[in-house]
Design an enzyme around this catalytic site. Structure first.
Site, PDB file in Angstrom:
ATOM      1  N   GLN A 240       0.837  -1.206   0.000  1.00 43.13           N
ATOM      2  CA  GLN A 240       0.000   0.000   0.000  1.00 43.13           C
ATOM      3  C   GLN A 240       0.872   1.256   0.000  1.00 43.13           C
ATOM      4  O   GLN A 240       0.538   2.268  -0.611  1.00 43.13           O
ATOM      5  CB  GLN A 240      -0.907  -0.055   1.229  1.00 43.13           C
ATOM      6  CG  GLN A 240      -1.972   1.004   1.305  1.00 43.13           C
ATOM      7  CD  GLN A 240      -3.086   0.615   2.271  1.00 43.13           C
ATOM      8  OE1 GLN A 240      -4.183   0.298   1.860  1.00 43.13           O
ATOM      9  NE2 GLN A 240      -2.812   0.666   3.553  1.00 43.13           N
ATOM     10  N   LYS A 243       1.941   2.746  -3.457  1.00 47.92           N
ATOM     11  CA  LYS A 243       0.999   3.664  -4.121  1.00 47.92           C
ATOM     12  C   LYS A 243       0.996   5.009  -3.403  1.00 47.92           C
ATOM     13  O   LYS A 243       0.910   6.059  -4.037  1.00 47.92           O
ATOM     14  CB  LYS A 243      -0.399   3.049  -4.140  1.00 47.92           C
ATOM     15  CG  LYS A 243      -0.525   1.946  -5.172  1.00 47.92           C
ATOM     16  CD  LYS A 243      -1.940   1.441  -5.311  1.00 47.92           C
ATOM     17  CE  LYS A 243      -2.030   0.438  -6.461  1.00 47.92           C
ATOM     18  NZ  LYS A 243      -3.304  -0.268  -6.514  1.00 47.92           N
ATOM     19  N   GLU A 244       1.049   4.967  -2.084  1.00 47.17           N
ATOM     20  CA  GLU A 244       1.081   6.219  -1.317  1.00 47.17           C
ATOM     21  C   GLU A 244       2.263   7.082  -1.765  1.00 47.17           C
ATOM     22  O   GLU A 244       2.129   8.281  -1.993  1.00 47.17           O
ATOM     23  CB  GLU A 244       1.192   5.893   0.180  1.00 47.17           C
ATOM     24  CG  GLU A 244       1.469   7.116   1.043  1.00 47.17           C
ATOM     25  CD  GLU A 244       1.288   6.866   2.532  1.00 47.17           C
ATOM     26  OE1 GLU A 244       0.693   5.823   2.905  1.00 47.17           O
ATOM     27  OE2 GLU A 244       1.702   7.719   3.331  1.00 47.17           O
ATOM     28  N   ARG A 245       3.425   6.436  -1.899  1.00 49.51           N
ATOM     29  CA  ARG A 245       4.636   7.195  -2.254  1.00 49.51           C
ATOM     30  C   ARG A 245       4.572   7.697  -3.697  1.00 49.51           C
ATOM     31  O   ARG A 245       4.994   8.813  -3.989  1.00 49.51           O
ATOM     32  CB  ARG A 245       5.868   6.320  -2.000  1.00 49.51           C
ATOM     33  CG  ARG A 245       6.101   6.138  -0.517  1.00 49.51           C
ATOM     34  CD  ARG A 245       7.048   5.025  -0.150  1.00 49.51           C
ATOM     35  NE  ARG A 245       7.035   4.878   1.310  1.00 49.51           N
ATOM     36  CZ  ARG A 245       7.520   3.820   1.974  1.00 49.51           C
ATOM     37  NH1 ARG A 245       8.046   2.808   1.320  1.00 49.51           N
ATOM     38  NH2 ARG A 245       7.448   3.783   3.293  1.00 49.51           N
ATOM     39  N   GLY A 248       2.036  10.573  -3.858  1.00 49.40           N
ATOM     40  CA  GLY A 248       2.588  11.759  -3.194  1.00 49.40           C
ATOM     41  C   GLY A 248       3.573  12.473  -4.110  1.00 49.40           C
ATOM     42  O   GLY A 248       3.574  13.708  -4.205  1.00 49.40           O
TER      43      GLY A 248
END
Lengths: 386, 257
Positions: A240, A243-245, A248
């Protein structure tokens, strides 16, 4: 025409751009002042546009489209006049819900993912703790089995959307195994007895976004609220995180591009010593340098997106992108503020806010130092050779 | 009620380049629906929804203009038609109106046509009035509010330079929309996907019973140059007192105060 975006992507881009101009930017001053934005009202509108589940399965109300739509969303909300609201939206779409969408049971997805896509429920993700930030292996929050329930005790720190969220994707220890093992991802509705917002945190920037310290006090949730198998939580969260990185970094590129364009315009208009600021070689060279670095980062982000869509592990590349993004936003903020002179330091102009908001990117979602460690490992410098 | 909306695809920004043959080169600039046409689309959709009517959008342009037609469909229009013919490449406003009028006649049973008061690229402001002339219909220009619209009549407010005028007309009629007539909706992702594969018929001049000689045009662009750069502002120097008194004096001289 872009190599990556077709006319449908571009139409979606125009929709989100218009939404940001009409539904977010006019209210940014007020929300920054109030230290919160009206999450439920705004997310409901985004849900009606179909913006909250662009690549999630159609069975849960998503559009089932390719990840380039997520990129478009991140780029366009990243152009908003603040960092807080884009962050809150992207936490919901790309940081708190990917594991639920991919590995949650059908029932769990019907209960939480579908209303999150409709914008009826706000999601947050809770990993960090007061004594465990980027060092995820050190978390202490425990979820102990009692019949068909988990009893959860502990606390979570730096939780974006923490005061408004309707459910939390929580990483907790479900066994005594040390380190990375023995953790599970569990969906925790915030209306469950034992859930407390201990403190709404005052931050350097991102003022329009609410960030909280949360406490779990003998909080009970069904075991069926677990995402995936017990003990797999760390691995699911690591997936997860990618995708967050990525998202961002994508959002940061859009923000940087906007700030540099604004600075170029300002330097064209601003006259000093009888000529426009932009005519100073130092200034136009520096801005050209920043534009080149932004473009390079954009292409790295797009490369990561292509790899992600093709099903590859993007851990190394996205860690590089996140590291570069965190550092580049600081350079952009500093140089652009400097070129605005006093105007960059006052609240009437967007630079001061950008300077504050952008600082988070080197800390949140895995600090720069964590990214460096991952890159070093993948390059075979430390740890097991890959 | 069957409403037609005329939609022009234009460059998003005005920072276009001018080619050696005096044409506009908007390569690399995002194409969008002409600002005023978006208000026209929204107004047509709102009244079609109230009157259980239908909306057809028409654009005259190259294949690229299908992007704008698809956006209009995603906003809620029922049908779209693209008029594309090599003879229309550099057509002037009068000829464009003649061609679109022929298309509207071909559609048949059209009660009302909405278009923007002007396009943001050529800015001639001639299209709507010329279209009304070719159709032989009344024209209601600079409309900023539509009070009533039925199968037979319309009541609107027109924003003129010094006057606000309320006008009633019988249908069929051509209406040109000004900014802020309404708040155009943004298409949802669901609708974007729905229209993604919707075929858009393309009509040539021949399909409309016209030939190249019908669109020869009377207006030729003799020259096209960028406007002169805006002069930079004047910086007032001195201490605060000097600066303020100098500023006030200049404001008085320029009759601002």
């Amino acid at each position: 025409m872009s190599l990556y975006f077709n006319s449908d992507h571009e139409m979606f881009r125009q929709t989100i751009r218009r939404f940001v101009e009409r539904e977010i930017n006019p209210f940014v001053e007020q929300w920054e002042h109030e230290r919160c934005f009206p999450g439920h009202a705004l997310f409901k509108k985004l849900g009606e546009l179909g913006a909250l589940g662009v690549s999630y399965p159609e069975a849960y109300g998503g559009a089932g489209l390719d990840y380039w739509y997520n990129v478009v969303l991140a780029e366009e909300v990243g152009r908003a006049d603040c960092g807080g609201v884009p962050m809150a939206i992207l936490v919901h779409t790309d940081m708190a819900t990917p594991a639920l969408a991919e590995f949650g049971s059908d029932e769990l997805r019907q209960r939480f993912l579908a209303p999150a896509i409709r914008g009826e429920l706000i999601a947050a993700v809770a990993i960090s703790e007061p004594d465990a930030g980027s060092d995820v292996a050190s978390i202490r929050t425990r979820a102990v089995r009692d019949g068909d329930e988990y009893v959860i005790n502990g606390s979570k720190m730096w939780i974006t959307n923490g005061t408004q969220a309707d459910f939390i994707t929580l990483l907790a220890r479900t066994s005594d195994e040390a380190g990375f093992k023995g953790m599970s991802l569990i969906i925790v509705p915030t209306n469950t007895p034992g859930f407390h917002v201990s403190k709404k945190l005052e931050k350097l920037g991102n003022h329009s976004s609410d960030t909280a310290l949360l406490a779990f006090d003998d909080l009970r949730v069904p075991i069926a609220n677990r995402i995936g198998e017990e003990g797999q939580g760390f691995g699911l969260q690591m997936q997860q995180f990618q995708k967050e990185r990525l998202i961002g970094s994508v959002s940061a590129v859009a923000g940087m591009e906007k700030i540099v364009a604004m600075t170029i315009n300002y330097c064209r208009e601003r006259q000093t010593f009888g000529k426009a600021l932009i005519e100073n070689q130092y200034i136009h060279f520096r801005l050209a340098e920043l534009l080149s670095e932004i473009e390079a980062l954009r292409q790295l982000n797009y490369h990561c997106t292509r790899l992600l869509i093709a099903g590859h592990d993007i851990t190394k590349e996205v860690s590089m992108a996140k590291l570069k993004a965190g550092r580049l936003v600081r350079e952009v903020a500093d140089s652009c503020l400097q070129f605005h002179g006093g105007m960059g330091y006052v609240e009437e102009y967007p630079l001061a806010r950008y300077f504050r908001d952008s600082r988070l990117l080197s800390i949140g979602g895995g600090a720069d130092e964590i990214m460096l460690g991952i890159i070093a490992k993948y390059a075979g410098m430390i740890g097991k050779r890959r | 009620m069957h409403a037609v909306v005329c939609v022009k695809q234009v460059p998003e920004q005005n920072s276009v380049k001018i080619t050696a043959d005096k044409q506009i080169n908007s390569d690399g600039i995002n194409p969008i629906i002409n600002l005023f046409d978006e208000y026209a689309i929204e107004e047509a959709l709102q009244w079609a929804e109230k009157n259980d009517g239908q909306v057809t959008v028409i654009s005259l342009g190259s294949d690229d203009a299908t992007d704008s037609l698809k956006k209009a469909l995603a906003m809620g229009a029922n049908e779209a038609v693209l008029i594309n013919d090599p003879a229309l490449e550099h057509v002037d406003s009068q000829s464009a109106a003649k061609v679109v009028a022929a298309a509207i006649k071909k559609l048949d049973n059209v009660n009302i046509v909405f278009c923007g008061k002007q396009s943001t690229d050529d800015e001639t402001g001639q299209f709507g009035p010329a279209l009304a002339r070719f159709l032989g219909w009344p024209q209601l220009t600079y409309v900023f509010k539509v009070h009533e619209l039925s199968e037979t009549s319309i009541v609107v407010d027109r924003a003129l330079e010094d006057t606000l005028e309320t006008v009633e007309a019988s249908l069929p009629v051509v209406v040109t929309a000004v900014k802020d007539l309404n708040e155009p909706r943004y298409p949802s992702l669901l609708k974007i996907r729905k229209v993604s594969k919707q075929p858009i018929p393309t009509w040539s001049l021949g399909d409309l019973g016209l030939g190249g000689s019908d669109v020869a045009g009377n207006v030729q662009v003799a020259d096209r140059v960028p406007p002169p750069a805006r002069p930079s502002g004047e910086m007032i120097s001195g201490n605060v007192q000097t600066q303020v008194s100098s500023l006030v004096q200049k404001l008085v001289e320029n009759q601002i105060l």
